[in-house]
Design a protein around this motif. Structure first.
Motif, PDB file in Angstrom:
ATOM      1  N   VAL A   1     -56.244  79.375  28.620  1.00 11.17           N
ATOM      2  CA  VAL A   1     -55.030  80.151  28.360  1.00 11.17           C
ATOM      3  C   VAL A   1     -53.862  79.652  29.207  1.00 11.17           C
ATOM      4  CG1 VAL A   1     -54.016  82.427  28.775  1.00 11.17           C
ATOM      5  CG2 VAL A   1     -56.146  82.225  27.483  1.00 11.17           C
ATOM      6  N   ALA A   2     -54.098  79.399  30.485  1.00 14.52           N
ATOM      7  CA  ALA A   2     -53.007  78.954  31.356  1.00 14.52           C
ATOM      8  C   ALA A   2     -52.372  77.661  30.843  1.00 14.52           C
ATOM      9  CB  ALA A   2     -53.518  78.754  32.783  1.00 14.52           C
ATOM     10  N   ASP A   3     -53.186  76.758  30.290  1.00 13.35           N
ATOM     11  CA  ASP A   3     -52.644  75.505  29.753  1.00 13.35           C
ATOM     12  C   ASP A   3     -51.833  75.749  28.494  1.00 13.35           C
ATOM     13  OD1 ASP A   3     -53.787  74.149  31.805  1.00 13.35           O
ATOM     14  OD2 ASP A   3     -55.360  73.176  30.614  1.00 13.35           O
ATOM     15  N   VAL A   4     -52.258  76.705  27.672  1.00 10.43           N
ATOM     16  CA  VAL A   4     -51.499  77.034  26.459  1.00 10.43           C
ATOM     17  C   VAL A   4     -50.113  77.553  26.839  1.00 10.43           C
ATOM     18  CG1 VAL A   4     -51.392  78.533  24.427  1.00 10.43           C
ATOM     19  CG2 VAL A   4     -53.566  77.492  25.100  1.00 10.43           C
TER      20      VAL A   4
ATOM     21  N   ALA B   1     -38.956  72.037  38.084  1.00  5.09           N
ATOM     22  CA  ALA B   1     -39.460  72.690  39.289  1.00  5.09           C
ATOM     23  C   ALA B   1     -39.787  74.165  39.060  1.00  5.09           C
ATOM     24  CB  ALA B   1     -38.435  72.559  40.416  1.00  5.09           C
ATOM     25  N   GLU B   2     -39.291  74.732  37.961  1.00  9.52           N
ATOM     26  CA  GLU B   2     -39.542  76.140  37.657  1.00  9.52           C
ATOM     27  C   GLU B   2     -40.875  76.358  36.947  1.00  9.52           C
ATOM     28  OE1 GLU B   2     -36.327  77.656  35.314  1.00  9.52           O
ATOM     29  OE2 GLU B   2     -34.777  76.842  36.641  1.00  9.52           O
ATOM     30  N   ASP B   3     -41.596  75.283  36.632  1.00  7.64           N
ATOM     31  CA  ASP B   3     -42.782  75.406  35.777  1.00  7.64           C
ATOM     32  C   ASP B   3     -43.765  76.467  36.262  1.00  7.64           C
ATOM     33  OD1 ASP B   3     -41.685  73.416  34.274  1.00  7.64           O
ATOM     34  OD2 ASP B   3     -43.316  71.974  34.540  1.00  7.64           O
ATOM     35  N   GLY B   4     -44.173  76.379  37.516  1.00  2.00           N
ATOM     36  CA  GLY B   4     -45.190  77.297  38.018  1.00  2.00           C
ATOM     37  C   GLY B   4     -44.738  78.742  37.956  1.00  2.00           C
ATOM     38  N   ALA B   5     -43.502  79.008  38.378  1.00  8.14           N
ATOM     39  CA  ALA B   5     -42.986  80.372  38.377  1.00  8.14           C
ATOM     40  C   ALA B   5     -42.819  80.888  36.954  1.00  8.14           C
ATOM     41  CB  ALA B   5     -41.652  80.433  39.116  1.00  8.14           C
ATOM     42  N   ALA B   6     -42.356  80.027  36.046  1.00  5.04           N
ATOM     43  CA  ALA B   6     -42.137  80.446  34.661  1.00  5.04           C
ATOM     44  C   ALA B   6     -43.443  80.829  33.984  1.00  5.04           C
ATOM     45  CB  ALA B   6     -41.445  79.332  33.878  1.00  5.04           C
ATOM     46  N   VAL B   7     -44.483  80.045  34.223  1.00 12.02           N
ATOM     47  CA  VAL B   7     -45.782  80.330  33.620  1.00 12.02           C
ATOM     48  C   VAL B   7     -46.367  81.619  34.182  1.00 12.02           C
ATOM     49  CG1 VAL B   7     -48.174  79.525  33.445  1.00 12.02           C
ATOM     50  CG2 VAL B   7     -46.287  77.933  33.051  1.00 12.02           C
TER      51      VAL B   7
ATOM     52  N   ARG C   1     -59.835  81.490  30.581  1.00  8.51           N
ATOM     53  CA  ARG C   1     -60.640  81.604  29.356  1.00  8.51           C
ATOM     54  C   ARG C   1     -60.113  80.679  28.264  1.00  8.51           C
ATOM     55  NH1 ARG C   1     -60.891  87.909  28.060  1.00  8.51           N
ATOM     56  NH2 ARG C   1     -61.709  87.075  26.093  1.00  8.51           N
ATOM     57  N   PRO C   2     -60.997  80.155  27.409  1.00  9.60           N
ATOM     58  CA  PRO C   2     -60.523  79.335  26.283  1.00  9.60           C
ATOM     59  C   PRO C   2     -59.709  80.187  25.314  1.00  9.60           C
ATOM     60  CG  PRO C   2     -62.893  79.088  26.622  1.00  9.60           C
ATOM     61  CD  PRO C   2     -62.468  80.246  27.456  1.00  9.60           C
ATOM     62  N   PHE C   3     -58.614  79.640  24.851  1.00 10.72           N
ATOM     63  CA  PHE C   3     -57.767  80.353  23.893  1.00 10.72           C
ATOM     64  C   PHE C   3     -58.571  80.768  22.662  1.00 10.72           C
ATOM     65  CE2 PHE C   3     -54.828  80.345  20.255  1.00 10.72           C
ATOM     66  CZ  PHE C   3     -53.862  81.229  20.706  1.00 10.72           C
ATOM     67  N   SER C   4     -59.491  79.914  22.226  1.00  9.48           N
ATOM     68  CA  SER C   4     -60.280  80.183  21.017  1.00  9.48           C
ATOM     69  C   SER C   4     -61.241  81.348  21.189  1.00  9.48           C
ATOM     70  CB  SER C   4     -61.063  78.929  20.613  1.00  9.48           C
ATOM     71  OG  SER C   4     -61.879  78.494  21.689  1.00  9.48           O
ATOM     72  N   ALA C   5     -61.512  81.772  22.424  1.00 15.31           N
ATOM     73  CA  ALA C   5     -62.452  82.861  22.671  1.00 15.31           C
ATOM     74  C   ALA C   5     -61.768  84.228  22.687  1.00 15.31           C
ATOM     75  CB  ALA C   5     -63.181  82.636  23.995  1.00 15.31           C
TER      76      ALA C   5
ATOM     77  N   GLU D   1     -55.078  89.349  21.695  1.00 10.72           N
ATOM     78  CA  GLU D   1     -54.943  88.590  22.937  1.00 10.72           C
ATOM     79  C   GLU D   1     -54.272  87.243  22.679  1.00 10.72           C
ATOM     80  OE1 GLU D   1     -58.877  90.456  25.213  1.00 10.72           O
ATOM     81  OE2 GLU D   1     -59.039  88.623  24.003  1.00 10.72           O
ATOM     82  N   ARG D   2     -54.644  86.602  21.576  1.00 11.63           N
ATOM     83  CA  ARG D   2     -54.004  85.330  21.226  1.00 11.63           C
ATOM     84  C   ARG D   2     -52.511  85.521  20.987  1.00 11.63           C
ATOM     85  NH1 ARG D   2     -57.903  81.905  17.086  1.00 11.63           N
ATOM     86  NH2 ARG D   2     -59.865  82.229  18.201  1.00 11.63           N
ATOM     87  N   ALA D   3     -52.173  86.615  20.331  1.00 12.38           N
ATOM     88  CA  ALA D   3     -50.763  86.878  20.052  1.00 12.38           C
ATOM     89  C   ALA D   3     -49.964  87.015  21.338  1.00 12.38           C
ATOM     90  CB  ALA D   3     -50.630  88.146  19.203  1.00 12.38           C
ATOM     91  N   ARG D   4     -50.535  87.667  22.329  1.00 15.02           N
ATOM     92  CA  ARG D   4     -49.830  87.832  23.599  1.00 15.02           C
ATOM     93  C   ARG D   4     -49.739  86.515  24.373  1.00 15.02           C
ATOM     94  NH1 ARG D   4     -53.773  92.116  25.205  1.00 15.02           N
ATOM     95  NH2 ARG D   4     -53.173  91.637  27.348  1.00 15.02           N
ATOM     96  N   VAL D   5     -50.773  85.683  24.300  1.00 12.31           N
ATOM     97  CA  VAL D   5     -50.726  84.372  24.952  1.00 12.31           C
ATOM     98  C   VAL D   5     -49.657  83.504  24.282  1.00 12.31           C
ATOM     99  CG1 VAL D   5     -51.998  82.234  25.373  1.00 12.31           C
ATOM    100  CG2 VAL D   5     -53.113  84.449  25.750  1.00 12.31           C
ATOM    101  N   ALA D   6     -49.589  83.563  22.959  1.00 11.05           N
ATOM    102  CA  ALA D   6     -48.570  82.793  22.237  1.00 11.05           C
ATOM    103  C   ALA D   6     -47.169  83.247  22.635  1.00 11.05           C
ATOM    104  CB  ALA D   6     -48.771  82.938  20.735  1.00 11.05           C
ATOM    105  N   LEU D   7     -46.985  84.546  22.813  1.00  9.19           N
ATOM    106  CA  LEU D   7     -45.688  85.048  23.267  1.00  9.19           C
ATOM    107  C   LEU D   7     -45.410  84.578  24.685  1.00  9.19           C
ATOM    108  CD1 LEU D   7     -43.166  86.778  22.949  1.00  9.19           C
ATOM    109  CD2 LEU D   7     -44.512  88.741  23.726  1.00  9.19           C
ATOM    110  N   ALA D   8     -46.422  84.564  25.543  1.00 10.52           N
ATOM    111  CA  ALA D   8     -46.229  84.075  26.911  1.00 10.52           C
ATOM    112  C   ALA D   8     -45.749  82.625  26.908  1.00 10.52           C
ATOM    113  CB  ALA D   8     -47.524  84.207  27.704  1.00 10.52           C
ATOM    114  N   ARG D   9     -46.293  81.806  26.010  1.00 12.02           N
ATOM    115  CA  ARG D   9     -45.830  80.413  25.908  1.00 12.02           C
ATOM    116  C   ARG D   9     -44.342  80.364  25.585  1.00 12.02           C
ATOM    117  NH1 ARG D   9     -44.301  77.592  21.987  1.00 12.02           N
ATOM    118  NH2 ARG D   9     -45.101  79.043  20.418  1.00 12.02           N
TER     119      ARG D   9
END
Length: 290
Positions: free
Chosen positions: A116-119, A134-140, A155-159, A164-172
């Motif tokens: 998830v963190a990589d997504v 330089a903002e990458d870490g804080a933004a994520v 956790r793997p995004f596929s799991a 939950e996937r919808a919220r991870v996609a919004l976080a991206r």
């Protein structure tokens, strides 16, 4: 991730300047989009302003998602003009657009089991090689906290479940930190709590000066959270304005081909939209044997 970042590094990009509050972040003027033999949009006009949440509502097939794609510069109309950041959408390269607007599609699918963190970190790719890298870490971290997915980081995004996937996609999308967010049905897979969370995040981003466009089916959510609503119907935008002015019984009944009632919430005054139901039929239904 390294390959994606390298693609952006190889290009020289002009970093975007913030849009003044109330200024146009994007606009579509007289756009026409044809699919098959049908004009999904025909003369549609809408503006997206910094500091506002604009909700696009309307019945299925009205062209809400198509209009969102046009405003994002992802879909070139057959006629009309589209401007993003004061320039014709077609004049921006893909990497330049990625600095100016972030898009959340209806579905989020990945072929590989990325954590998830990589997504979420994928949203930072457009800023590679710029001062804002330089903002990458804080933004994520901030985006994951806002969408309540920090606990899923490894956790793997596929799991994940659909919500939950919808919220991870919004976080991206949030991690991308652009001044224009275009979200296609971000609440569709979410429970009540997370619908409110997502739209609260939209309001916070608008309060911080961003322009936010969100496609919604729930008129109650649109009325409660949007500064403006655009009712997409008949190939265009049938009405555009504050929910209290736009959400009238005659217009909504005609657009949705379903009689509705509109009344103010007793505490907040926000318009409530409910289908008009025959009280006799409802009474009979309530007394059916179990």
């Amino acid at each position: 991730m390294s390959g994606v970042k390298e693609l952006f590094r190889r290009r020289t990009r002009e970093l975007p300047a913030p849009v003044e509050p109330g200024g146009l972040a994007a606009e579509a003027d007289g756009v026409r989009v044809v699919r098959g033999r049908r004009a999904v949009l025909d003369g549609a006009r809408i503006g997206v302003r910094a500091g506002e949440v604009l909700a696009l509502v309307g019945p299925n097939g009205a062209g809400k998602s198509t209009l969102l794609s046009v405003l994002a510069g992802d879909l070139a109309p057959a006629a009309g003009t589209v401007r993003i950041g004061g320039r014709a959408a077609g004049e921006w390269s893909a990497p330049e657009l990625a600095l100016r607007r972030a898009v959340l599609p209806q579905t989020a699918e990945l072929s590989f089991p990325f954590p998830v963190a990589d997504v979420v970190r994928m949203g930072r790719a457009p800023w590679a090689g710029t001062a804002r890298e330089a903002e990458d870490g804080a933004a994520v971290a901030e985006a994951m906290a806002a969408t309540e997915v920090t606990e899923f980081a490894a956790r793997p995004f596929s799991a994940l479940s659909g919500g939950e996937r919808a919220r991870v996609a919004l976080a991206r999308v949030l991690a991308q930190r652009t001044g224009l967010l275009l979200l296609d049905e971000p609440t569709a897979a979410l429970d009540l709590r997370h619908q409110e969370l997502v739209l609260r995040v939209c309001r916070e981003r608008a309060a911080a000066g961003d322009a936010v466009v969100v496609v919604l089916h729930d008129l109650g959510l649109a009325a409660a959270h949007a500064d403006r609503v655009g009712v997409v119907h008949g190939g265009g935008v049938a009405a555009d304005g504050p929910p209290a002015e736009v959400f009238g019984e005659e217009l909504l009944s005609r657009v949705y081909r379903q009689p509705v009632e509109v009344f103010p919430h007793p505490r907040t005054g926000v318009p409530q939209v409910v289908p008009h139901r025959d009280p006799i039929a409802a009474h009979i239904g309530s007394h059916r044997p179990a």
